[in-house]
Design a protein around this motif. Structure first.
Motif, PDB file in Angstrom:
ATOM      1  N   ILE A  10       0.820  -1.207   0.000  1.00  0.00           N
ATOM      2  CA  ILE A  10       0.000   0.000   0.000  1.00  0.00           C
ATOM      3  C   ILE A  10       0.861   1.267   0.000  1.00  0.00           C
ATOM      4  N   GLU A  11       1.927   1.306   0.811  1.00  0.00           N
ATOM      5  CA  GLU A  11       2.749   2.510   0.879  1.00  0.00           C
ATOM      6  C   GLU A  11       3.484   2.751  -0.433  1.00  0.00           C
TER       7      GLU A  11
ATOM      8  N   LYS B  10       0.980   4.082  -2.889  1.00  0.00           N
ATOM      9  CA  LYS B  10       0.685   5.504  -2.694  1.00  0.00           C
ATOM     10  C   LYS B  10       1.795   6.364  -3.299  1.00  0.00           C
TER      11      LYS B  10
ATOM     12  N   ARG C  53     -11.515   3.946   1.764  1.00  0.00           N
ATOM     13  CA  ARG C  53     -11.909   5.346   1.591  1.00  0.00           C
ATOM     14  C   ARG C  53     -11.248   5.945   0.351  1.00  0.00           C
ATOM     15  N   THR C  54      -9.936   5.712   0.205  1.00  0.00           N
ATOM     16  CA  THR C  54      -9.236   6.232  -0.981  1.00  0.00           C
ATOM     17  C   THR C  54      -9.708   5.518  -2.246  1.00  0.00           C
TER      18      THR C  54
ATOM     19  N   HIS D  17     -13.208  -7.120   2.877  1.00  0.00           N
ATOM     20  CA  HIS D  17     -12.869  -6.438   4.130  1.00  0.00           C
ATOM     21  C   HIS D  17     -14.059  -6.317   5.072  1.00  0.00           C
TER      22      HIS D  17
ATOM     23  N   TYR E  65      -5.995   0.058  -3.929  1.00  0.00           N
ATOM     24  CA  TYR E  65      -6.406   0.597  -2.629  1.00  0.00           C
ATOM     25  C   TYR E  65      -7.435  -0.313  -1.964  1.00  0.00           C
TER      26      TYR E  65
ATOM     27  N   CYS F 296      -5.824  -3.528  -0.644  1.00  0.00           N
ATOM     28  CA  CYS F 296      -4.927  -3.256   0.485  1.00  0.00           C
ATOM     29  C   CYS F 296      -5.672  -2.714   1.705  1.00  0.00           C
ATOM     30  N   GLY F 297      -6.986  -2.525   1.596  1.00  0.00           N
ATOM     31  CA  GLY F 297      -7.788  -2.143   2.755  1.00  0.00           C
ATOM     32  C   GLY F 297      -8.052  -0.664   2.912  1.00  0.00           C
ATOM     33  N   ASP F 298      -7.505   0.185   2.032  1.00  0.00           N
ATOM     34  CA  ASP F 298      -7.782   1.622   2.107  1.00  0.00           C
ATOM     35  C   ASP F 298      -9.032   1.909   1.277  1.00  0.00           C
TER      36      ASP F 298
END
Length: 370
Positions: free
Chosen positions: A137-138, A141, A173-174, A200, A166, A169-171
């Motif tokens: 994820i990082e 980004k 919202r993004t 998720h 995203y 990877c669990g993000d």
């Protein structure tokens, strides 16, 4: 059509017409699409004998060998290439990703960045997909940020890859922000967001988005239905799951595959409807595999129905599989129920089939290294 392209290429050779770089590259591309590695290798041999190194043909060779699974041959072509354009680098990145070498794909991206080489939309698309496969994820980004600073033109493919990365990877919202800002969405885009919610645990959001997609007259495909059936299974939404399964066949003409049946059997088994699950297994147009029988066995474990497990003993013990997880589950369920002879029988069958238990493991990202 790749078969017709190959047929025309062979006809050229029979008639004594020497193919140029474009014809050779087209033939190699066709070989890659249908996995005809033998002919692709023969064309490569002809190229070595008759042509000087040509970037256009070299890129086609990298693509062909990658699609046929000969990644080391593709690497050899890439390393020996005298001139490497952005297409050459992209071809090798895609080749790594196609063959499950996402870390190597990201290493190429980092090398391109460090050398300040030209990058285009395909470069960033491949790198984002690699991050998605690895759960980085990082790193994802950071690549997203670089795509913006490099002025890469946003399109449906990159935004879909970002949504998928995203979401996986669990993000969420993004992922939803990227999804909502898209001017055009494909069925892959919708499926990525729906699947992200499902895996998720945001089941209601997954179902709501699926319903919105159908209302927008976007036809779901087999992957979309697999995601929504999986969501219903984990939430215990039995009636909704049955509805979507029947709708898939009735309203959209999609023939269920192993994954769809596995989701339905899992849904019914988790809910305790073991008879219904077994009826589904017997109604399938093909034999059940380990994932489907495993779902039914797991239902017996959840609801402590050793009596039902005994009633299907012949089915579950006579099936041969290389899935160690299935045998481990079955052995453990028998042991939990005090049926030690059956548990030993399952372990003995694993040994006779040379099936080895795969140990569990976890991965974490530390400075984009797992």
């Amino acid at each position: 059509m790749p078969e017709e392209a190959i047929s025309l290429f062979l006809e050229m050779l029979i008639n004594g017409i020497f193919p140029d770089s474009f014809a050779l590259a087209s033939a190699l591309s066709a070989c890659g699409i249908i996995g005809h590695s033998e002919l692709g290798c023969q064309i490569h041999g002809r190229i070595i004998k008759t042509l000087l190194p040509n970037e256009f043909v070299e890129n086609a060779l990298i693509d062909m060998y990658s699609k046929c699974g000969y990644i080391n041959s593709a690497i050899g072509i890439f390393q020996d290439a005298r001139q490497k354009s952005v297409v050459t680098w992209n071809s090798m990145m895609c080749g790594f990703s196609q063959n499950g070498h996402s870390k190597e794909a990201l290493s190429l991206f980092d090398e391109m960045y460090a050398k300040n080489l030209e990058m285009d939309e395909v470069t960033f698309l491949s790198a984002i997909q690699a991050c998605s496969n690895l759960g980085f994820i990082e790193k994802g980004k950071w690549i997203h940020h670089k795509a913006i600073t490099f002025g890469v033109r946003r399109d449906m493919y990159i935004d879909t890859a970002l949504t998928n990365m995203y979401a996986r990877c669990g993000d969420l919202r993004t992922a939803r922000k990227v999804f909502d800002n898209m001017l055009e969405r494909s069925i892959v885009t919708w499926s990525s967001m729906i699947g992200g919610y499902a895996i998720h645990g945001y089941i209601d959001e997954s179902i709501s988005l699926f319903d919105r997609m159908v209302e927008s007259r976007i036809e779901p495909n087999d992957v979309t239905f697999m995601n929504i059936l999986s969501a219903c299974s984990h939430a215990g939404y039995v009636e909704k799951g049955k509805f979507y399964f029947n709708s898939m066949i009735r309203d959209f003409g999609i023939i269920p595959n192993y994954e769809h049946y596995s989701c339905l059997v899992d849904l019914l088994s988790r809910a305790g409807d073991l008879n219904g699950a077994y009826e589904v297994v017997n109604s399938m147009p093909f034999g059940a595999d380990a994932s489907i029988w495993g779902a039914l066995v797991n239902g017996c474990r959840i609801h402590q129905r050793m009596d039902f497990l005994d009633s299907i003993k012949k089915d579950i013990l006579n099936m041969d599989s290389d899935d160690s997880g299935y045998y481990a589950l079955l052995s453990n369920v028998y042991a939990e129920g005090g049926k030690w002879n059956e548990s030993k029988m399952v372990k003995s069958k694993m040994r006779s089939l040379a099936v080895k238990k795969v140990h569990g493991y976890s991965m974490i990202e530390v400075e984009s290294v797992s």
